[in-house]
Write an enzyme that holds these catalytic residues in place. Structure first.
Site, PDB file in Angstrom:
ATOM      1  N   ASP B 222       0.836  -1.518  -0.418  1.00 45.58           N
ATOM      2  CA  ASP B 222      -0.190  -0.053   0.081  1.00 45.58           C
ATOM      3  C   ASP B 222       0.491   1.383   0.450  1.00 45.58           C
ATOM      4  O   ASP B 222       0.191   2.265   0.784  1.00 45.58           O
ATOM      5  CB  ASP B 222      -0.343   0.239   1.296  1.00 45.58           C
ATOM      6  CG  ASP B 222      -1.630  -0.923   1.164  1.00 45.58           C
ATOM      7  OD1 ASP B 222      -1.801  -1.573   0.544  1.00 45.58           O
ATOM      8  OD2 ASP B 222      -2.659  -1.638   2.189  1.00 45.58           O
ATOM      9  N   THR B 223       1.959   0.997  -0.163  1.00 39.38           N
ATOM     10  CA  THR B 223       3.277   2.389  -0.346  1.00 39.38           C
ATOM     11  C   THR B 223       3.323   2.156  -1.812  1.00 39.38           C
ATOM     12  O   THR B 223       4.078   3.439  -2.000  1.00 39.38           O
ATOM     13  CB  THR B 223       3.995   2.560   1.103  1.00 39.38           C
ATOM     14  OG1 THR B 223       4.669   1.422   0.931  1.00 39.38           O
ATOM     15  CG2 THR B 223       3.541   2.218   2.026  1.00 39.38           C
TER      16      THR B 223
END
Lengths: 278, 278, 278, 278
Positions: B222-223
């Site tokens: 998610d980054t």
């Protein structure tokens, strides 16, 4: 030192970007940003370049005009705060928004004066240290009123005029005097609801989204090239009056955006449309 | 004949646009569109050019590599429909949306296959004439499952992978195998609500807007670099389940947009950010 | 005569709407609008009613309190312009926007005064005929500064406080003094980018949408119940400074919307969330 | 057990909410949600109530009809999946989107059949297990074609018809047969660009936002009451063809939203406008 802005608008032909950037490169300038667009149907080329360098680039324009196609429009703008005059009537939201942005230093413009056909907004304008002129239309025919308005405006030599809810129709002669330099905000999502009382028309039609349109003023009312549009969702609980109020936010944001784009020299006219380099 | 797409990504220096467009001009190619961006802080240059011409432009790349700065990345893509493989689990909305777009011919991709860790979506995929592979993770450790999934995927030699709500975390080794070529949709407005059950987190926090984020997959969940984001307004009447449902529209539109941008070769990685030429 | 506003917030039980509307009907009042919400999980009931009638409805409240469940909160508000005090520091966009709306008569509030910890904005405020107080925090500890600020504010007996980019953290004691009556604008799409310099965080993360969040102030910074959020799309051409500027529009619109909703008594607190009857 | 939905639409008078909720309360029903709207100008009242209880509420309707004003419309709907028939021509995006939502179980409808005037979409529909009927208009006059279409549709006894880019104009007789039960998607932001080729009109006008409008079909083309609208920003780089493609997302989202609102019985006709309880 603010960057120089070069705007070019000409018939398309192979090698244009190579040629133009070559002129800048060979003259020792450094390009900061570069945007081009080719309308492949109309075979027309648009370019905006921001560049910096030690010397004044006046000769760049004349040199470019020699090597570019015959009908080229080449304009060099020093990206400073260009002078504008704002016209208004009695509504404060668009004018006030521009005044606050000007006060905060976020508007790429110098507001030289505000001209209105009512006294109403004088108290709002004057504390900002900006001249306010009321030129009433009372007892004057349209031509004479415009003559007086233009007299005031011309004294400030503005680069652009901004109609911040100025509720008077401009004559072709006025428009010609500031050809393609007058920005208006229309309180509907054009081309829907052309004409008077657009919010009331929107209410009657039962739309679920209302809008605002900032455009260049041409001779035909509400049909000039569009610069920016903005919308606000509404629903059945909105009366026409509530739409008027909700629409104010759409109007002021669209107008401020159009003013910024025009003054940053990011807008090109292209027939009745615009090319906007954001 | 579709146009050729040239992507260049290199340290900035004066004259790059002039040089690059010169190579194309002198070789007789016609530029259709041109987009550049210079990160003035990082002093890095990005350019995407679509051009056409009678001959194959293979020599353009090798010539450019000689004249551009040492660390330049030059990539030439024939703008055809590049092959992709989609990974999914059990939710149909993102996968179904891509299948319908593919069916309508509006996706710049060939979907070679769909791989899922459940049988659920097989009946949806097969009628579209696209191979569906279920590779169950049951009784397998993560490494072995991924090995089997990769075996299937690699057989199709896809240019990009699309995770259409594939609810399995990828290992660094998988990510490395398709480095910067895996597109994921995360069901929140990143970086808000990283981790599990983002809509439930959003409900608990009482937000008034929910979102979805399409991004490149990197080792850290998610980054990865964000390609596209999309939002949906919500209010107090939305339960967490209602947010999940409303969010599906944000997810599928954001993912489809990211897939189109990636496959049109409009996305450049720039550290953990992206430059997206729209 | 403006309508009366009745707000009710109580544990849910069958027949509440019937009971409440019966009280108003039997007392001869005419309901203009009525909004209810039941949180079916929390079994809690919320209602906002605007009604009109010939006599003052004071007895309505005491009567309702007798027949409604024990923990009911019943509040009657005369829908006039409630008094507020605005706190600011040096940025003009949110404050200026509220001042213009107030000037135009579109804000359901009386701005009694503006209090700031810098002199900067005095020249902007005073021409509007609104008292401006600079209470510098220089050489003062936080408690003493707040004591002086509160002394000024309390003199105006405001119903609500509006933090229009007031860049000081409030102590729990201050917050308790105006419990649930302080509206703040945070310059990010909460809960993303809590803390300092959210736009710089957003720039570093490479988001494609930035936002602003208006919320009720609680003891924990940036985690109070959200009233309204607003977003602006951005892209790779935005520096952190450009995001700051673009975000100002999101901030001022979100804050003005929250102020309007609060002062129209359309916002109910519900744990750390809000019920907002729009 | 799904909740019962009660819809009431009648001339306004004092005490309506009290009366109606009293009937439900006294009969032992539990109200789950309640939405009312009074058009204060038209003096008309609208209400939608979702309620639950042990017994069938048939008698509620007849009792309400006795106590409500003479012209009241009272409708009780069991909130199950109501039957619909979809009409299409050759474009897949709206139809496909509805099929995927139906497949995922997120559409409050049973799609009984798809009827088209071309064979094109048969292969898309059939794998979903939904009957597909091609009723070609070739060599038929409009009346005869419609007769055949209606024969097929009527066989499925649908509650609503959905025109998912059905490119045939309906006759008044067809419209009367399914009066106020036909939902259409128009590919413009109505009332802008009424008539043929709205995206081409939008391109020529140079708008910066395009839209889509879902509405109830009436005898006058494109002027029926609006249920939902949706917009997509565009710019000078969009050709008319690119606007057509971008507009598809606006169309499918607006249509799906309108279908959901209609089938959830959240839409009331109010002259040529709608009241939509969201």
């Amino acid at each position: 030192m603010p960057p120089h802005i070069l705007r070019i608008d000409c018939p398309d032909e192979p090698g244009l970007v190579h040629k133009i950037t070559g002129v800048l490169f060979n003259a020792g300038y450094n390009i900061l940003s570069n945007q081009e667009f080719v309308d492949l149907d109309a075979k027309h080329f648009f370019m905006r370049t921001a560049f910096e360098g030690p010397t004044a680039p006046d000769r760049v324009v004349s040199y470019l005009q020699q090597i570019l196609p015959a009908d080229s429009v080449v304009k060099l703008v020093e990206a400073e705060r260009q002078p504008i005059v704002i016209l208004a009537t009695t509504e404060a939201h668009c004018l006030g928004d521009l005044l606050i942005r000007h006060y905060s230093g976020e508007l790429p413009a110098q507001i030289k004066a505000v001209v209105a056909n009512h006294e109403t907004l004088g108290d709002l304008v004057k504390p900002f240290g900006i001249p306010f002129h009321c030129v009433s239309h009372k007892d004057l025919d349209r031509a004479e009123h415009e003559r007086r308005v233009l007299e005031v405006i011309d004294g400030y030599a503005p680069e652009y005029l901004v109609l911040a809810k100025y509720m008077r129709i401009l004559t072709p002669s006025f428009v010609a005097h500031y050809r393609n330099r007058v920005i208006n905000i229309h309180h509907s999502f054009l081309p829907a609801f052309i004409g008077a009382k657009p919010y009331h028309q929107a209410y009657e039609r039962g739309v679920k989204i209302i809008g605002a349109t900032a455009h260049i003023v041409t001779d035909d009312l509400d049909t000039g090239p569009i610069i920016a549009q903005n919308i606000i969702p509404v629903n059945h609980t909105y009366t026409a009056a509530a739409m008027v109020q909700a629409g104010r936010d759409a109007e002021k944001i669209a107008l401020a955006r159009a003013v910024r784009l025009m003054l940053d020299e990011r807008v090109f006219l292209h027939g009745n449309r615009t090319v906007v380099f954001e």
